[in-house]
Write a protein that holds these residues in place. Sequence first.
Motif, PDB file in Angstrom:
ATOM      1  N   THR A 143      46.808  16.579-115.615  1.00 52.22           N
ATOM      2  CA  THR A 143      47.925  17.146-116.234  1.00 52.22           C
ATOM      3  C   THR A 143      48.015  18.775-116.570  1.00 52.22           C
ATOM      4  O   THR A 143      46.879  19.257-116.359  1.00 52.22           O
ATOM      5  N   GLU A 144      48.893  19.223-116.770  1.00 51.74           N
ATOM      6  CA  GLU A 144      49.183  20.561-117.149  1.00 51.74           C
ATOM      7  C   GLU A 144      48.087  21.112-118.325  1.00 51.74           C
ATOM      8  O   GLU A 144      47.132  22.069-118.280  1.00 51.74           O
ATOM      9  N   GLU A 145      48.183  20.156-119.357  1.00 57.69           N
ATOM     10  CA  GLU A 145      47.254  20.526-120.451  1.00 57.69           C
ATOM     11  C   GLU A 145      45.602  20.399-120.232  1.00 57.69           C
ATOM     12  O   GLU A 145      44.728  21.092-120.560  1.00 57.69           O
ATOM     13  N   GLU A 146      45.561  19.383-119.105  1.00 58.05           N
ATOM     14  CA  GLU A 146      44.090  19.085-118.570  1.00 58.05           C
ATOM     15  C   GLU A 146      43.653  20.791-118.082  1.00 58.05           C
ATOM     16  O   GLU A 146      42.552  20.847-118.281  1.00 58.05           O
ATOM     17  N   TYR A 147      44.378  20.855-116.979  1.00 61.27           N
ATOM     18  CA  TYR A 147      44.008  21.934-116.358  1.00 61.27           C
ATOM     19  C   TYR A 147      43.909  23.323-117.240  1.00 61.27           C
ATOM     20  O   TYR A 147      43.120  24.233-116.998  1.00 61.27           O
ATOM     21  N   VAL A 148      44.781  23.378-118.182  1.00 62.45           N
ATOM     22  CA  VAL A 148      44.649  24.560-119.222  1.00 62.45           C
ATOM     23  C   VAL A 148      43.260  24.616-119.982  1.00 62.45           C
ATOM     24  O   VAL A 148      42.501  25.514-120.015  1.00 62.45           O
ATOM     25  N   GLU A 149      42.901  23.327-120.158  1.00 63.37           N
ATOM     26  CA  GLU A 149      41.720  23.109-121.210  1.00 63.37           C
ATOM     27  C   GLU A 149      40.461  23.322-119.996  1.00 63.37           C
ATOM     28  O   GLU A 149      39.429  24.064-120.410  1.00 63.37           O
ATOM     29  N   ILE A 150      40.487  23.003-119.069  1.00 64.93           N
ATOM     30  CA  ILE A 150      39.593  23.124-117.962  1.00 64.93           C
ATOM     31  C   ILE A 150      39.388  24.579-117.761  1.00 64.93           C
ATOM     32  O   ILE A 150      38.281  25.234-117.394  1.00 64.93           O
ATOM     33  N   TYR A 151      40.499  25.360-117.369  1.00 68.64           N
ATOM     34  CA  TYR A 151      40.533  26.708-117.189  1.00 68.64           C
ATOM     35  C   TYR A 151      39.755  27.590-118.145  1.00 68.64           C
ATOM     36  O   TYR A 151      38.863  28.409-117.954  1.00 68.64           O
ATOM     37  N   GLU A 152      40.308  27.241-119.436  1.00 66.08           N
ATOM     38  CA  GLU A 152      39.578  27.924-120.528  1.00 66.08           C
ATOM     39  C   GLU A 152      38.160  27.842-120.629  1.00 66.08           C
ATOM     40  O   GLU A 152      37.406  28.771-120.878  1.00 66.08           O
ATOM     41  N   LYS A 153      37.723  26.410-120.064  1.00 63.72           N
ATOM     42  CA  LYS A 153      36.375  26.372-120.230  1.00 63.72           C
ATOM     43  C   LYS A 153      35.496  27.202-119.374  1.00 63.72           C
ATOM     44  O   LYS A 153      34.444  27.565-119.392  1.00 63.72           O
ATOM     45  N   ILE A 154      36.064  27.102-118.171  1.00 69.50           N
ATOM     46  CA  ILE A 154      35.429  27.854-117.062  1.00 69.50           C
ATOM     47  C   ILE A 154      35.639  29.390-117.225  1.00 69.50           C
ATOM     48  O   ILE A 154      34.486  30.087-117.056  1.00 69.50           O
ATOM     49  N   VAL A 155      36.589  30.031-117.980  1.00 69.22           N
ATOM     50  CA  VAL A 155      36.488  31.511-118.389  1.00 69.22           C
ATOM     51  C   VAL A 155      35.378  31.630-119.404  1.00 69.22           C
ATOM     52  O   VAL A 155      34.603  32.562-119.299  1.00 69.22           O
ATOM     53  N   HIS A 156      35.259  30.682-120.556  1.00 68.43           N
ATOM     54  CA  HIS A 156      34.057  30.773-121.328  1.00 68.43           C
ATOM     55  C   HIS A 156      32.912  30.853-120.509  1.00 68.43           C
ATOM     56  O   HIS A 156      32.031  31.432-121.038  1.00 68.43           O
ATOM     57  N   TYR A 157      32.513  29.825-119.562  1.00 66.46           N
ATOM     58  CA  TYR A 157      31.341  29.716-118.850  1.00 66.46           C
ATOM     59  C   TYR A 157      31.076  31.290-118.254  1.00 66.46           C
ATOM     60  O   TYR A 157      29.936  31.335-118.074  1.00 66.46           O
ATOM     61  N   LEU A 158      32.287  31.591-117.786  1.00 66.52           N
ATOM     62  CA  LEU A 158      31.884  32.898-116.763  1.00 66.52           C
ATOM     63  C   LEU A 158      31.563  33.879-117.875  1.00 66.52           C
ATOM     64  O   LEU A 158      30.842  34.784-117.535  1.00 66.52           O
ATOM     65  N   LYS A 192      38.798  35.985-108.389  1.00 68.05           N
ATOM     66  CA  LYS A 192      39.922  35.649-107.459  1.00 68.05           C
ATOM     67  C   LYS A 192      40.170  34.289-107.257  1.00 68.05           C
ATOM     68  O   LYS A 192      41.320  33.753-107.053  1.00 68.05           O
ATOM     69  N   ASN A 193      39.014  33.722-106.789  1.00 65.02           N
ATOM     70  CA  ASN A 193      39.155  32.232-106.478  1.00 65.02           C
ATOM     71  C   ASN A 193      39.535  31.174-107.548  1.00 65.02           C
ATOM     72  O   ASN A 193      40.405  30.421-107.458  1.00 65.02           O
ATOM     73  N   ILE A 194      38.981  31.657-108.676  1.00 62.80           N
ATOM     74  CA  ILE A 194      39.506  30.780-109.961  1.00 62.80           C
ATOM     75  C   ILE A 194      41.016  31.382-110.170  1.00 62.80           C
ATOM     76  O   ILE A 194      41.633  30.153-110.493  1.00 62.80           O
ATOM     77  N   ILE A 195      41.554  32.087-110.334  1.00 66.36           N
ATOM     78  CA  ILE A 195      42.795  32.576-110.488  1.00 66.36           C
ATOM     79  C   ILE A 195      43.535  31.880-109.433  1.00 66.36           C
ATOM     80  O   ILE A 195      44.684  31.476-109.685  1.00 66.36           O
ATOM     81  N   ARG A 196      43.346  32.100-108.329  1.00 69.29           N
ATOM     82  CA  ARG A 196      44.055  31.433-107.035  1.00 69.29           C
ATOM     83  C   ARG A 196      44.048  29.989-107.398  1.00 69.29           C
ATOM     84  O   ARG A 196      45.399  29.506-107.390  1.00 69.29           O
ATOM     85  N   TYR A 197      43.213  29.340-107.494  1.00 74.65           N
ATOM     86  CA  TYR A 197      43.212  27.901-107.843  1.00 74.65           C
ATOM     87  C   TYR A 197      44.046  27.267-108.845  1.00 74.65           C
ATOM     88  O   TYR A 197      44.795  26.515-108.777  1.00 74.65           O
ATOM     89  N   PHE A 198      43.832  28.042-110.056  1.00 74.78           N
ATOM     90  CA  PHE A 198      44.654  27.570-111.089  1.00 74.78           C
ATOM     91  C   PHE A 198      46.111  28.067-111.110  1.00 74.78           C
ATOM     92  O   PHE A 198      46.733  27.054-111.534  1.00 74.78           O
ATOM     93  N   ARG A 199      46.471  29.059-110.340  1.00 72.34           N
ATOM     94  CA  ARG A 199      47.710  29.465-110.559  1.00 72.34           C
ATOM     95  C   ARG A 199      48.434  28.585-109.359  1.00 72.34           C
ATOM     96  O   ARG A 199      49.535  27.936-109.468  1.00 72.34           O
ATOM     97  N   GLU A 200      47.946  28.644-108.096  1.00 74.85           N
ATOM     98  CA  GLU A 200      48.626  28.153-106.997  1.00 74.85           C
ATOM     99  C   GLU A 200      48.312  26.326-106.723  1.00 74.85           C
ATOM    100  O   GLU A 200      49.375  25.933-106.435  1.00 74.85           O
ATOM    101  N   GLU A 201      47.115  26.239-107.200  1.00 72.70           N
ATOM    102  CA  GLU A 201      46.973  24.540-106.815  1.00 72.70           C
ATOM    103  C   GLU A 201      47.287  23.728-108.357  1.00 72.70           C
ATOM    104  O   GLU A 201      47.739  22.647-108.074  1.00 72.70           O
ATOM    105  N   ALA A 202      46.725  24.301-109.510  1.00 71.70           N
ATOM    106  CA  ALA A 202      47.007  23.793-110.609  1.00 71.70           C
ATOM    107  C   ALA A 202      48.340  23.955-111.154  1.00 71.70           C
ATOM    108  O   ALA A 202      49.009  23.308-112.120  1.00 71.70           O
TER     109      ALA A 202
END
Length: 210
Positions: free
Chosen positions: A114-129, A180-190
């Motif tokens: 779901t959108e909420e789940e993707y947002v949470e995962i995105y934020e965690k990945i940014v934190h890990y980066l 770029k990969n992360i942004i592309r995936y979360f924007r275009e696929e998620a």
Amino acid sequence: MYGVVSAGKEARIYWAKNKKGEDVAVKIYLTTTAEFRKSIKQYIIGDPRFENISGDLRKLILKWVQKEFKNLKRMYNVGIRVPKPYYAYRNILVMEFIGENGIRAPLLKEVRLTEEEYVEIYEKIVHYLKLMYNKAKLVHADLSEYNIMLYDEEPVIIDVSQAVTLEHPMAMYFLIRDIKNIIRYFREEAGIETHGFDELLEEITGRRLK
Ligand SMILES: Nc1ncnc2c1ncn2[C@@H]1O[C@H](COP(=O)(O)OP(=O)(O)O)[C@@H](O)[C@H]1O
Ligand SMILES: [Mg+2]
């Protein structure tokens, strides 16, 4: 040792159990092609931890496994969710098994959330980066939806053999590619909103490009 979890071009991953009966993942490097050697060299040369390597492919692979193990430890120690590293011996790496009963967890690429789940995962990945860059002082260098697993609803970053230290001459190039990969995936696929590229680069490194 039980079944093969994944048979890639350069390495196989097996599900195995340790003496305590706990699941572990065993990654065994097998390839000895010129192509593999060429591809791994660019990540080893320039990393001060791997000076004085000879052109001997067998030795190169032993170094490569040590590199993956050290990268995992560095990431694990700063709080990034990666498979816990256990041992590295010759061309073999043993780490925490991400999954249950020999069934690996899915890759981010393989799930629909779901959108909420993707947002949470995105934020965690940014934190890990941020942790990876600022605390572990590493750049993953092959980050995408193919090297992130989803376990217990948490993203787990895998496949860190090619990660380089910040001193590596290509570190910034690899970081830009990862972002770029992360942004592309979360924007275009998620299909969620993300930072802009410049904004995310600044968020991670504290500085602007140019
Ligand atoms: N610790 C692990 N636990 C369970 N499965 C794993 C683990 N590490 C990797 N895998 C699985 O094996 C696949 C290949 O591993 P990876 O480290 O990405 O190697 P490569 O892409 O170089 O073949 C992954 O896509 C994932 O499905
Ligand atoms: Mg991979």
